[in-house]
Design a protein around this motif. Structure first.
Motif, PDB file in Angstrom:
ATOM      1  N   ASP A 183      -1.894   7.666   8.580  1.00 43.51           N
ATOM      2  CA  ASP A 183      -2.257   6.390   9.507  1.00 43.51           C
ATOM      3  C   ASP A 183      -2.392   5.172   8.710  1.00 43.51           C
ATOM      4  O   ASP A 183      -2.408   4.114   9.384  1.00 43.51           O
ATOM      5  CB  ASP A 183      -3.573   6.557  10.577  1.00 43.51           C
ATOM      6  CG  ASP A 183      -3.257   7.950  11.461  1.00 43.51           C
ATOM      7  OD1 ASP A 183      -2.127   8.001  11.715  1.00 43.51           O
ATOM      8  OD2 ASP A 183      -4.190   8.451  11.972  1.00 43.51           O
ATOM      9  N   ALA A 184      -2.815   5.218   7.299  1.00 38.82           N
ATOM     10  CA  ALA A 184      -3.205   4.180   6.518  1.00 38.82           C
ATOM     11  C   ALA A 184      -1.644   3.406   6.356  1.00 38.82           C
ATOM     12  O   ALA A 184      -1.825   2.089   5.682  1.00 38.82           O
ATOM     13  CB  ALA A 184      -3.778   4.704   5.204  1.00 38.82           C
ATOM     14  N   TYR A 185      -0.612   3.848   6.625  1.00 34.38           N
ATOM     15  CA  TYR A 185       0.775   3.151   6.395  1.00 34.38           C
ATOM     16  C   TYR A 185       1.349   2.916   7.776  1.00 34.38           C
ATOM     17  O   TYR A 185       2.471   2.380   7.605  1.00 34.38           O
ATOM     18  CB  TYR A 185       1.589   4.166   5.638  1.00 34.38           C
ATOM     19  CG  TYR A 185       0.958   4.489   4.406  1.00 34.38           C
ATOM     20  CD1 TYR A 185       0.552   3.852   3.408  1.00 34.38           C
ATOM     21  CD2 TYR A 185       0.191   5.621   4.341  1.00 34.38           C
ATOM     22  CE1 TYR A 185      -0.191   4.071   2.298  1.00 34.38           C
ATOM     23  CE2 TYR A 185      -0.382   6.137   3.270  1.00 34.38           C
ATOM     24  CZ  TYR A 185      -0.916   5.212   2.250  1.00 34.38           C
ATOM     25  OH  TYR A 185      -1.727   5.797   1.061  1.00 34.38           O
ATOM     26  N   ALA A 186       0.789   2.932   8.901  1.00 33.80           N
ATOM     27  CA  ALA A 186       1.334   2.126  10.012  1.00 33.80           C
ATOM     28  C   ALA A 186       1.610   0.799   9.781  1.00 33.80           C
ATOM     29  O   ALA A 186       0.968   0.164   8.980  1.00 33.80           O
ATOM     30  CB  ALA A 186       0.226   2.434  11.103  1.00 33.80           C
TER      31      ALA A 186
ATOM     32  N   ARG B 278       0.943  -1.185   0.016  1.00 34.09           N
ATOM     33  CA  ARG B 278      -0.176   0.238   0.052  1.00 34.09           C
ATOM     34  C   ARG B 278       0.756   1.328  -0.062  1.00 34.09           C
ATOM     35  O   ARG B 278       1.892   1.327   0.889  1.00 34.09           O
ATOM     36  CB  ARG B 278      -0.805  -0.100   1.046  1.00 34.09           C
ATOM     37  CG  ARG B 278      -1.841   1.137   1.372  1.00 34.09           C
ATOM     38  CD  ARG B 278      -2.610   1.333   2.795  1.00 34.09           C
ATOM     39  NE  ARG B 278      -3.301  -0.090   2.904  1.00 34.09           N
ATOM     40  CZ  ARG B 278      -4.597  -0.271   2.707  1.00 34.09           C
ATOM     41  NH1 ARG B 278      -5.067   0.637   1.817  1.00 34.09           N
ATOM     42  NH2 ARG B 278      -5.024  -1.609   2.685  1.00 34.09           N
ATOM     43  N   GLY B 279       0.532   2.126  -0.947  1.00 30.85           N
ATOM     44  CA  GLY B 279       1.182   3.507  -0.918  1.00 30.85           C
ATOM     45  C   GLY B 279       2.482   3.373  -2.121  1.00 30.85           C
ATOM     46  O   GLY B 279       3.386   4.296  -2.115  1.00 30.85           O
TER      47      GLY B 279
ATOM     48  N   THR C  60       6.330   5.251   6.978  1.00 29.04           N
ATOM     49  CA  THR C  60       7.279   3.898   7.166  1.00 29.04           C
ATOM     50  C   THR C  60       8.594   4.424   7.373  1.00 29.04           C
ATOM     51  O   THR C  60       9.470   3.572   8.181  1.00 29.04           O
ATOM     52  CB  THR C  60       7.178   3.134   5.483  1.00 29.04           C
ATOM     53  OG1 THR C  60       7.532   4.028   4.705  1.00 29.04           O
ATOM     54  CG2 THR C  60       5.811   2.562   5.426  1.00 29.04           C
ATOM     55  N   GLY C  61       9.183   5.320   6.835  1.00 26.82           N
ATOM     56  CA  GLY C  61      10.687   6.159   7.187  1.00 26.82           C
ATOM     57  C   GLY C  61      10.728   6.349   8.523  1.00 26.82           C
ATOM     58  O   GLY C  61      11.669   6.017   9.218  1.00 26.82           O
ATOM     59  N   ALA C  62       9.517   6.767   9.158  1.00 27.29           N
ATOM     60  CA  ALA C  62       9.639   7.191  10.687  1.00 27.29           C
ATOM     61  C   ALA C  62       9.775   5.771  11.619  1.00 27.29           C
ATOM     62  O   ALA C  62      10.229   5.821  12.591  1.00 27.29           O
ATOM     63  CB  ALA C  62       8.414   8.027  11.143  1.00 27.29           C
ATOM     64  N   HIS C  63       9.022   4.759  10.960  1.00 24.51           N
ATOM     65  CA  HIS C  63       8.972   3.439  11.666  1.00 24.51           C
ATOM     66  C   HIS C  63      10.420   3.006  11.565  1.00 24.51           C
ATOM     67  O   HIS C  63      10.844   2.572  12.591  1.00 24.51           O
ATOM     68  CB  HIS C  63       7.925   2.493  10.882  1.00 24.51           C
ATOM     69  CG  HIS C  63       8.132   1.042  11.559  1.00 24.51           C
ATOM     70  ND1 HIS C  63       7.540   0.832  12.555  1.00 24.51           N
ATOM     71  CD2 HIS C  63       8.915   0.056  10.975  1.00 24.51           C
ATOM     72  CE1 HIS C  63       8.169  -0.839  12.686  1.00 24.51           C
ATOM     73  NE2 HIS C  63       8.795  -0.889  11.764  1.00 24.51           N
TER      74      HIS C  63
ATOM     75  N   VAL D  65       5.916  -8.167   7.645  1.00 24.75           N
ATOM     76  CA  VAL D  65       5.478  -9.597   7.584  1.00 24.75           C
ATOM     77  C   VAL D  65       5.560 -10.192   9.223  1.00 24.75           C
ATOM     78  O   VAL D  65       4.624 -11.102   9.414  1.00 24.75           O
ATOM     79  CB  VAL D  65       6.348 -10.670   6.617  1.00 24.75           C
ATOM     80  CG1 VAL D  65       6.025 -10.109   5.115  1.00 24.75           C
ATOM     81  CG2 VAL D  65       7.791 -10.573   7.039  1.00 24.75           C
ATOM     82  N   ARG D  66       6.360  -9.754   9.808  1.00 18.04           N
ATOM     83  CA  ARG D  66       6.582  -9.965  11.154  1.00 18.04           C
ATOM     84  C   ARG D  66       5.149  -9.411  11.971  1.00 18.04           C
ATOM     85  O   ARG D  66       4.866 -10.351  12.637  1.00 18.04           O
ATOM     86  CB  ARG D  66       7.656  -9.341  11.844  1.00 18.04           C
ATOM     87  CG  ARG D  66       7.996  -9.598  13.476  1.00 18.04           C
ATOM     88  CD  ARG D  66       9.047  -8.942  13.903  1.00 18.04           C
ATOM     89  NE  ARG D  66       9.167  -7.495  13.947  1.00 18.04           N
ATOM     90  CZ  ARG D  66      10.028  -6.827  14.317  1.00 18.04           C
ATOM     91  NH1 ARG D  66      11.241  -7.408  14.754  1.00 18.04           N
ATOM     92  NH2 ARG D  66       9.965  -5.332  14.543  1.00 18.04           N
ATOM     93  N   GLU D  67       5.028  -8.413  11.546  1.00 16.48           N
ATOM     94  CA  GLU D  67       3.748  -7.938  12.461  1.00 16.48           C
ATOM     95  C   GLU D  67       2.453  -8.841  11.863  1.00 16.48           C
ATOM     96  O   GLU D  67       1.672  -8.837  12.672  1.00 16.48           O
ATOM     97  CB  GLU D  67       3.556  -6.233  11.774  1.00 16.48           C
ATOM     98  CG  GLU D  67       2.498  -5.668  12.585  1.00 16.48           C
ATOM     99  CD  GLU D  67       2.738  -5.078  13.799  1.00 16.48           C
ATOM    100  OE1 GLU D  67       1.782  -4.687  14.453  1.00 16.48           O
ATOM    101  OE2 GLU D  67       4.079  -4.926  14.000  1.00 16.48           O
ATOM    102  N   ALA D  68       2.457  -9.140  10.704  1.00 14.47           N
ATOM    103  CA  ALA D  68       1.228  -9.864  10.182  1.00 14.47           C
ATOM    104  C   ALA D  68       1.108 -11.168  11.045  1.00 14.47           C
ATOM    105  O   ALA D  68       0.240 -11.627  11.526  1.00 14.47           O
ATOM    106  CB  ALA D  68       1.575 -10.148   8.885  1.00 14.47           C
ATOM    107  N   VAL D  69       2.488 -11.934  11.162  1.00 18.98           N
ATOM    108  CA  VAL D  69       2.377 -12.958  11.792  1.00 18.98           C
ATOM    109  C   VAL D  69       2.106 -12.779  13.551  1.00 18.98           C
ATOM    110  O   VAL D  69       1.209 -13.519  14.110  1.00 18.98           O
ATOM    111  CB  VAL D  69       3.935 -13.667  11.984  1.00 18.98           C
ATOM    112  CG1 VAL D  69       3.976 -14.892  12.656  1.00 18.98           C
ATOM    113  CG2 VAL D  69       4.018 -14.168  10.299  1.00 18.98           C
TER     114      VAL D  69
END
Length: 284
Positions: free
Chosen positions: A85-88, A73-74, A209-212, A121-125
């Motif tokens: 917020d859509a890219y958290a 996304r994005g 995503t850069g801030a993450h 993907v870690r977040e998804a798991v």
């Protein structure tokens, strides 16, 4: 950013829009000649795209796997809203879960994330609900346990700060000037693609995503508690996360660690044959 070695799709692959419960995602889909041994979902990193995996499509399909490489996304041809917020990372993890469901008819599903995509993907798991996981394995490719290396974080913060006041084109021109002295000239078609891809990014996605990446938490202990066969794969040097940090992450996970000789941050693009061989051996 990852640079694909070529842009022409192999005969086994095609570009498409992959429908999911969370919208459509631009994808490259490769099919094996016979019955698939399983499906691989490949998730790119920060400033990347599905084309980062283009050189893996043919060898992985040749090994018997259906392969779907996507734009998040994005990114590039998927697009997205102007809402940061859509890219958290939690939202992007939900996208991976939706993509997994959309590909569920292709046998065992092997999940791979490159760089920032590894943390997605870690977040998804980690967010998967109770019951059997929908994945047969997890591969973390050139990614790390938490925030990126301090020197790379400083460069990424410059980009995030610039996105608050500048358009993507002038930022691109500055980036090109900074990289000229450090990299060899690219073929015109590759240089044109990289420029088009950059301009197609949603600026809010790059900023979030850069801030993450600058402040990502270490969630390795949580992932280690999940029963899922895991491979950590990296080049022999890496500017984003030190290679010894990635190897230590593999030990903490109880995972297999494989270094790809001659590769840096993008073994998928720099040494695709060796990378595909390592993946096929792990999946098999």
């Amino acid at each position: 950013m990852s640079t694909p070695p070529f842009l022409t799709l192999p005969g086994c692959a095609r570009a498409l829009r992959l429908p999911t419960a969370r919208g459509e995602f631009a994808a490259l889909l490769a099919e094996p000649a016979g019955q698939a041994r399983g499906t691989a979902l490949l998730v790119p990193g920060f400033t990347g795209s599905k084309e980062d995996f283009i050189a893996l499509l043919e060898p992985l399909a040749g090994a018997g796997y259906r392969v779907a490489a996507i734009d998040q996304r994005g990114q590039y041809e998927t697009g997205g809203p102007a809402d940061p917020d859509a890219y958290a990372v939690a939202e992007l993890g939900r996208d991976v879960q939706a993509l997994t469901a959309a590909l569920a008819d292709g046998g065992p599903l092997h999940l791979l994330g490159h760089s920032f995509g590894g943390q997605v993907v870690r977040e998804a798991v980690l967010a998967a609900e109770g019951g059997p996981l929908p994945w047969a394995s997890l591969t973390l490719l050139s990614t790390g346990p938490g925030a990126i290396d301090p020197a790379e974080a400083a460069r990424t913060k410059l980009l995030v700060d610039a996105l608050a006041t500048m358009e993507l084109e002038p930022i691109w021109q500055v980036m090109q000037q900074m990289e000229k002295a450090q990299s060899a000239p690219q073929r015109p078609e590759i240089a044109d693609f990289l420029h088009r891809r950059w301009l197609a990014n949603v600026p809010q996605a790059l900023a979030t995503t850069g801030a993450h990446l600058i402040s990502a938490p270490d969630r390795v202990a949580e992932l280690a508690a999940v029963e899922l066969p895991t491979l950590v794969l990296s080049g022999v040097q890496d500017y984003a996360w030190p290679v010894d940090e990635q190897a230590a992450m593999a030990r903490r996970l109880g995972a297999r660690y494989v270094p790809v000789e001659g590769a840096g941050h993008s073994p998928n693009a720099e040494r695709p044959a060796a990378t595909a061989a390592a993946l096929a051996a792990f999946w098999g």
